[in-house]
Design an enzyme around this catalytic site. Structure first.
Site, PDB file in Angstrom:
ATOM      1  N   HIS A   7       0.867  -1.180   0.000  1.00  0.00           N
ATOM      2  CA  HIS A   7       0.000   0.000   0.000  1.00  0.00           C
ATOM      3  C   HIS A   7       0.901   1.226   0.000  1.00  0.00           C
ATOM      4  O   HIS A   7       1.680   1.438   0.934  1.00  0.00           O
ATOM      5  CB  HIS A   7      -0.930   0.020   1.208  1.00  0.00           C
ATOM      6  CG  HIS A   7      -1.924   1.153   1.160  1.00  0.00           C
ATOM      7  ND1 HIS A   7      -3.190   1.017   0.633  1.00  0.00           N
ATOM      8  CD2 HIS A   7      -1.820   2.447   1.547  1.00  0.00           C
ATOM      9  CE1 HIS A   7      -3.831   2.162   0.705  1.00  0.00           C
ATOM     10  NE2 HIS A   7      -3.010   3.053   1.262  1.00  0.00           N
ATOM     11  N   CYS A   8       0.790   2.040  -1.036  1.00  0.00           N
ATOM     12  CA  CYS A   8       1.694   3.179  -1.205  1.00  0.00           C
ATOM     13  C   CYS A   8       0.986   4.472  -0.819  1.00  0.00           C
ATOM     14  O   CYS A   8      -0.025   4.838  -1.436  1.00  0.00           O
ATOM     15  CB  CYS A   8       2.173   3.260  -2.655  1.00  0.00           C
ATOM     16  SG  CYS A   8       3.279   4.661  -2.958  1.00  0.00           S
ATOM     17  N   PRO A   9       1.489   5.211   0.176  1.00  0.00           N
ATOM     18  CA  PRO A   9       0.843   6.486   0.532  1.00  0.00           C
ATOM     19  C   PRO A   9       1.000   7.554  -0.540  1.00  0.00           C
ATOM     20  O   PRO A   9       0.205   8.492  -0.590  1.00  0.00           O
ATOM     21  CB  PRO A   9       1.566   6.886   1.829  1.00  0.00           C
ATOM     22  CG  PRO A   9       2.886   6.191   1.773  1.00  0.00           C
ATOM     23  CD  PRO A   9       2.630   4.896   1.056  1.00  0.00           C
ATOM     24  N   ASN A  23      -1.887   6.862  -2.479  1.00  0.00           N
ATOM     25  CA  ASN A  23      -3.048   6.612  -1.621  1.00  0.00           C
ATOM     26  C   ASN A  23      -3.857   5.429  -2.145  1.00  0.00           C
ATOM     27  O   ASN A  23      -5.087   5.476  -2.210  1.00  0.00           O
ATOM     28  CB  ASN A  23      -3.929   7.864  -1.529  1.00  0.00           C
ATOM     29  CG  ASN A  23      -4.968   7.754  -0.425  1.00  0.00           C
ATOM     30  OD1 ASN A  23      -4.761   7.042   0.557  1.00  0.00           O
ATOM     31  ND2 ASN A  23      -6.088   8.433  -0.587  1.00  0.00           N
TER      32      ASN A  23
END
Length: 296
Positions: free
Chosen positions: A137-139, A142
């Protein structure tokens, strides 16, 4: 609308996921402003016939970067659909003896979603859903990086690194070029205050380019290696644990080009650079069902 609602929901659950894309847009916007307003107008580049080309090329890279980022944010990463009706997993919760560990190609049960999930799918604690071939999950987007949007994420990294390299090269050209070092070039740059402002912006742009360029290069390398080794970071951690208990044997790898085409599509290699789908026609892609095929 559904994609926008999903993005808004992820922002509520992960404040960092709302901040990082904003920082991305601010950083890209500042880089574009600094190049057009403070780098290209300097004497070393202003009088060059290549100045309009540099302006157009850099803005094209920025446009492709933003388009790839938007696709990575809004695209479905490959979420496994939930069943319409609840599935009875009471035997799993009762502590009854379970079947031996199945092979990697079997479906598994997600205790969080209370549903079956296909091979190589993992549960995301932020999205609260299982994602097919989930990488992480890449911020910065998002969103999860999964089977259906990994291509756009890698394209975003590529253009971010290319924009960083281009901006750093333009800054160094203004400093190291003959026109920039000559007294005539320095005199043509305007008053001292204006030169100081341009120099300050060039220094900030160079530092930004070096920092973000190095960061996206490392992530880009990690993404490409996960593709050609056919193992996501989550699967690498799992395989290390299985090797420690001697429960997993070596599994043959597909050819690297085949693995790359599974992510980027089966069209021309040049199409891999653009944020559109060039793999299978609509309606003929991977089908998702909430149940394994033996139960359908």
């Amino acid at each position: 609308m559904a994609a926008a609602a999903a993005v808004a929901g992820r922002c509520g659950r992960d404040p960092c996921g709302a901040l990082c894309p904003l920082l991305t847009y601010l950083g890209v916007g500042y880089a574009d402003y600094a190049v057009l307003a403070h780098v290209l107008p300097q004497p070393a580049l202003r009088g060059s016939p290549w100045c309009p080309f540099h302006a157009a090329a850099f803005n094209l890279i920025v446009l492709l970067l933003l388009a790839c980022h938007a696709r990575a944010v809004l695209a479905d990463p490959g979420m496994v659909p939930l069943p319409d009706t609840a599935i009875d997993f009471s035997d799993l919760r009762s502590g009854a003896p379970r079947k031996p560990e199945r092979s990697q190609e079997d479906w598994t049960v997600c205790d969080c979603c209370e549903a079956y999930r296909p091979p190589r799918a993992h549960h995301c604690r932020i999205c609260h859903r299982c994602v097919r071939r989930m990488d992480h999950h890449c911020p910065w987007i998002n969103n999860c990086v999964g089977e259906l949007n990994q291509k756009y994420f890698i394209q975003f990294l590529f253009y971010a690194g290319l924009a960083s390299l281009y901006a750093a090269g333009l800054v160094l050209a203004t400093w190291l070029g003959p026109a920039g070092r000559s007294p005539a070039g320095m005199a043509a740059g305007g008053d001292v205050a204006n030169n100081r402002v341009q120099t300050a912006h060039c220094i900030i742009l160079l530092l930004e380019s070096l920092f973000f360029g190095a960061f996206v290069t490392v992530v880009f390398y990690d993404q490409v290696m996960s593709i050609i080794t056919d193992k996501t970071p989550l699967e690498q951690l799992r395989s290390q644990g299985l090797k420690e208990t001697n429960r997993e044997g070596p599994h043959p790898l597909k050819p690297k080009l085949v693995l790359l085409r599974e992510v980027f599509g089966r069209g021309f290699v040049l199409c891999w650079l653009f944020p559109w789908s060039c793999s299978t026609p609509p309606g003929k892609g991977p089908m998702y069902t909430p149940l394994p095929s033996r139960y359908v």
